[in-house]
Design a protein around this motif. Structure first.
Motif, mmCIF file in Angstrom:
data_model
loop_
_atom_site.group_PDB
_atom_site.id
_atom_site.type_symbol
_atom_site.label_atom_id
_atom_site.label_comp_id
_atom_site.label_asym_id
_atom_site.label_seq_id
_atom_site.Cartn_x
_atom_site.Cartn_y
_atom_site.Cartn_z
ATOM 1 N N SER A 1 47.630 0.217 29.952
ATOM 2 C CA SER A 1 48.756 0.219 30.887
ATOM 3 C C SER A 1 49.918 0.953 30.227
ATOM 4 N N ASN B 1 42.392 -5.013 37.753
ATOM 5 C CA ASN B 1 41.989 -6.420 37.705
ATOM 6 C C ASN B 1 42.379 -7.113 39.007
ATOM 7 N N THR B 2 42.109 -8.411 39.093
ATOM 8 C CA THR B 2 42.388 -9.146 40.330
ATOM 9 C C THR B 2 43.888 -9.244 40.604
ATOM 10 N N THR B 3 44.698 -9.295 39.568
ATOM 11 C CA THR B 3 46.151 -9.335 39.764
ATOM 12 C C THR B 3 46.617 -8.056 40.452
ATOM 13 N N ASP B 4 46.141 -6.907 39.961
ATOM 14 C CA ASP B 4 46.456 -5.630 40.605
ATOM 15 C C ASP B 4 46.010 -5.641 42.056
ATOM 16 N N GLU C 1 45.550 -8.103 44.230
ATOM 17 C CA GLU C 1 46.389 -8.925 45.121
ATOM 18 C C GLU C 1 47.705 -8.209 45.458
ATOM 19 N N TYR C 2 48.333 -7.628 44.452
ATOM 20 C CA TYR C 2 49.581 -6.891 44.676
ATOM 21 C C TYR C 2 49.342 -5.688 45.592
#
Length: 158
Positions: free
Chosen positions: A128, A92-95, A97-98
């Motif tokens: 996950s 996802n977008t959170t992944d 960015e990290y």
């Protein structure tokens, strides 16, 4: 010349999402080394040795996939393994960015190693390791989250 990539992570436990990413990576690389990060200060569901055993069992007979335990910086591990790339999964977008931040750091420290971000396939993108651990803690079956044929009870500490 063999093209080797490392796929680093905690893999606590190894899921169908991880398996799907290795399948994708093998379309790009000759060999994938699953780097199981060992952080002695963290207590997980499985010991680091049990995580390695699970991955070894899953890929027994497949010389293209190897599991290794490592400590320290992932880039150092990649260099020592002779890898040309680091595989990172993005759900996802959170992944994203990290992982983008990690890629920038690794590029500065290890300019000879490229980071390859692979999107986790939709059917398993919601899985996950932390979700698996939580479901298991409530006594529910986690079979649908794990690679076929893996019985998590075999790897739990007694």
């Amino acid at each position: 010349m063999q093209r080797t990539a490392i796929f680093p992570g905690s893999f606590d436990p190894f899921t169908r999402g991880h398996e799907a990413l290795i399948h994708q990576a093998l379309r790009l690389f000759d060999k994938v080394i699953v780097g199981i990060g060992n952080n002695p200060s963290k207590e997980g569901l499985l010991t680091v040795e049990a995580r390695k055993r699970l991955i070894d069992d899953l890929y027994a007979g497949n010389a293209q996939v190897e599991a290794r335990i490592y400590e320290g910086l992932t880039g150092d591990f990649a260099e020592a393994a002779g890898a040309c790339a680091i595989i990172r999964g993005v759900r996802n977008t959170t992944d994203f960015e990290y992982e983008r931040t990690m890629e920038a750091t690794n590029h500065r420290l290890y300019p000879g190693i490229v980071t390859v971000m692979l999107f986790t396939p939709s059917p398993v993108a919601d899985i996950s390791s932390s979700t698996v651990r939580e479901v298991l803690a409530f006594g529910r079956s986690v079979d649908e989250f794990l690679p076929r044929g893996i019985d998590i009870r075999k790897y739990l500490s007694k």
